[in-house]
Design a protein around this motif. Structure first.
Motif, PDB file in Angstrom:
ATOM      1  N   TYR A 177      32.144  24.480  73.262  1.00 48.34           N
ATOM      2  CA  TYR A 177      32.970  23.438  72.886  1.00 48.34           C
ATOM      3  C   TYR A 177      34.494  24.070  73.155  1.00 48.34           C
ATOM      4  O   TYR A 177      35.447  23.465  73.742  1.00 48.34           O
ATOM      5  CB  TYR A 177      33.025  23.063  71.460  1.00 48.34           C
ATOM      6  CG  TYR A 177      34.101  22.023  71.086  1.00 48.34           C
ATOM      7  CD1 TYR A 177      33.948  20.745  71.385  1.00 48.34           C
ATOM      8  CD2 TYR A 177      35.106  22.589  70.203  1.00 48.34           C
ATOM      9  CE1 TYR A 177      34.943  19.901  71.087  1.00 48.34           C
ATOM     10  CE2 TYR A 177      36.175  21.694  69.954  1.00 48.34           C
ATOM     11  CZ  TYR A 177      36.207  20.293  70.486  1.00 48.34           C
ATOM     12  OH  TYR A 177      37.191  19.373  70.153  1.00 48.34           O
ATOM     13  N   ARG A 203      39.879  16.646  67.386  1.00 48.15           N
ATOM     14  CA  ARG A 203      38.743  16.478  66.680  1.00 48.15           C
ATOM     15  C   ARG A 203      38.997  16.074  65.196  1.00 48.15           C
ATOM     16  O   ARG A 203      39.897  16.550  64.526  1.00 48.15           O
ATOM     17  CB  ARG A 203      37.975  17.625  66.614  1.00 48.15           C
ATOM     18  CG  ARG A 203      36.492  17.725  66.191  1.00 48.15           C
ATOM     19  CD  ARG A 203      35.789  19.110  66.595  1.00 48.15           C
ATOM     20  NE  ARG A 203      34.551  19.172  66.149  1.00 48.15           N
ATOM     21  CZ  ARG A 203      33.769  20.134  65.975  1.00 48.15           C
ATOM     22  NH1 ARG A 203      34.258  21.498  66.866  1.00 48.15           N
ATOM     23  NH2 ARG A 203      32.550  20.202  65.652  1.00 48.15           N
ATOM     24  N   LEU A 261      35.332  12.889  68.285  1.00 54.42           N
ATOM     25  CA  LEU A 261      36.201  13.217  69.309  1.00 54.42           C
ATOM     26  C   LEU A 261      36.986  12.271  69.999  1.00 54.42           C
ATOM     27  O   LEU A 261      36.621  11.244  70.502  1.00 54.42           O
ATOM     28  CB  LEU A 261      35.231  13.931  70.291  1.00 54.42           C
ATOM     29  CG  LEU A 261      35.885  14.975  71.383  1.00 54.42           C
ATOM     30  CD1 LEU A 261      36.817  16.129  70.645  1.00 54.42           C
ATOM     31  CD2 LEU A 261      35.051  15.388  72.222  1.00 54.42           C
TER      32      LEU A 261
END
Length: 479
Positions: free
Chosen positions: A425, A441, A446
């Motif tokens: 990520y 986030r 997201l």
């Protein structure tokens, strides 16, 4: 390696500015040298600059212009760049009987010791005065040949950066790896290549280039706007472009598959452009599984090799126009071998009838689209992408691209984004941020936000991700 050093230099001292890195030591770049600017097929591609053996006075009628130059100290420059990558890829496809495992470690170091640099500039005011009522020799062969090509314009070197002392460029490369399995490359003719199990590969090189004083490493241009009667104007303002006047219009529209380039990025614009390219991605995902597997391995291998990507872009562009790629399979150059291997996957060599088919031309154009986008990416961006280059992660990145174009949001807890955890990520966040997309986030939610200052980098990222995701569709790889 010299081209990489000069490009790094320009990116450090004049990113998004006017300086152009010298790509070859064989190029003789002086003040008033003529350089041809070649605009590319896709509008977001940066132009190529081709040095010529001529200067401005060679194509000018009458007495030569005597330039007035000024010299100033620029900077003292010494750069060190390093790159380390390692990975393990395994691919298994059935019923195509394609099995391939590749693992390796690459490290490279580049040191550019240019030392004290000098800037040499042309007095443009005097050049403008001397150019009044002057005309070009329109019968000159260089003008005739350049005028025939719609995307090429003349540029006159107005400034250059050169070394003042002996300097050097040093490159150290270490590559180790293991290769095993059976790879079946399928095309118009069945071609099978068998690798011995546990074959070990190694490469260790240390190359030093000693550069003499007065070596040009970067330069700036003023483009020429040429009238049919030979009169010309120098383009002095940023954003103004030269060319050959045709039917009263001095600037031809850039020819390409994509039109309507906008100055502000937004999700609607991105979606429109990607929709226009959708047929290319569908074609790539529809190739035979074995062909896609082979293509995917080669794309992964060239991600970290800027020269190989640029060479492959040039070769595919020539192939699209029916030209033979200027490659010698007997050469030992690693970039040449990489490109030759990809061409063998497509069974280009000796397949004249296949190359002329419409389906094959469409395949070349689709591959050229993806490799051209890779060629426009920065080295850092490609390095991060290389660390995310597995089919599972690419599938998730493709969904993020969809989220970007639809200005939407996604849940990280969904199975589709399951690979985007931990370091993966963080690399994804860095990859998108480097191309003008922020990943925001909120717990497991997201959201994506597109920068309005970066247009082309965002589109380029979307093209690369969708292209690689299409090629790697249903390929089973583990990194």
């Amino acid at each position: 390696m010299f081209a990489t050093a000069t490009k790094n230099f320009v990116e450090e001292v004049d990113k998004d500015g006017v300086l152009i890195p010298v790509s070859s030591l064989n190029d003789s770049i002086k003040i008033l040298s003529l350089v041809i600017k070649r605009r590319r097929y896709w509008f977001w591609q940066k132009p190529k600059y081709l040095a010529t053996d001529f200067c401005f006075n060679d194509i000018l009628k009458g007495q030569p212009i005597l330039p007035v130059l000024t010299e100033t100290d620029f900077i003292k420059y010494n750069g060190r760049f390093s790159d380390n990558m390692q990975g393990n890829i395994e691919a298994n496809l059935h019923p195509e009987a394609v099995n391939l495992s590749v693992e390796g470690k690459d490290s490279s170091k580049l040191r550019s010791a240019f030392g004290s640099l000098k800037k040499e500039e042309l007095d443009l005011q005097k050049l403008l005065r001397d150019s009044k009522d002057r005309v070009l020799d329109m019968s000159h062969s260089l003008i005739q040949q350049t005028k025939e090509k719609r995307r090429e314009v003349f540029g006159v070197v107005k400034e250059r950066i050169e070394t003042t002392q002996p300097s050097s460029v040093i490159e150290e490369v270490q590559q180790t790896g293991a290769l095993g399995g059976l790879l079946s490359l399928c095309g118009p003719k069945a071609l099978k290549v068998s690798f011995k199990e546990n074959a070990n590969l190694a490469k260790d090189s240390n190359v030093t280039m000693e550069l003499p004083p007065h070596t040009t490493i970067a330069y700036g241009l003023s483009e020429l706007e040429v009238k049919p009667n030979g009169h010309y104007e120098l383009c002095l303002m940023s954003g103004t472009h030269g060319g050959f006047e045709v039917d009263g219009s001095s600037e031809e529209q850039l020819v390409g598959a994509i039109d309507g380039h906008k100055n502000t990025a937004n999700s609607n614009w991105l979606k429109e452009e990607l929709d226009k390219l959708g047929s290319h991605f569908q074609l790539l995902s529809g190739l035979k599984a074995s062909t896609r597997s082979s293509l995917f391995q080669y794309f992964c291998s060239v991600l970290k090799e800027r020269e190989a990507v640029s060479l492959l872009e040039s070769v595919l562009n020539q192939m699209r126009h029916g030209e033979r790629p200027p490659l010698d399979s007997g050469q030992a150059d690693s970039q040449t071998q990489t490109v030759q291997a990809l061409l063998e996957v497509l069974v280009l060599s000796g397949e004249e009838k296949s190359v002329e088919t419409e389906d094959f031309s469409c395949t070349l154009l689709a591959l050229h689209l993806v490799i051209s986008a890779l060629d426009e990416m920065s080295d850092d961006c490609r390095a991060v992408l290389g660390s995310c280059c597995t089919p599972q992660v690419l599938k998730s990145l493709d969904l993020l691209v969809q989220c970007v174009t639809e200005a939407g949001e996604m849940s990280l807890s969904s199975g589709d984004l399951a690979p985007l955890t931990g370091d993966t990520y963080q690399r994804t966040e860095l990859l998108f941020a480097s191309c003008g997309v922020s990943l925001k986030r909120d717990g497991e939610l997201l959201r994506t936000e597109v920068s309005r200052q970066q247009t082309d980098p965002t589109l380029i990222l979307c093209i690369v991700v969708k292209g690689l995701a299409a090629i790697s569709h249903s390929v089973q790889c583990h990194l």
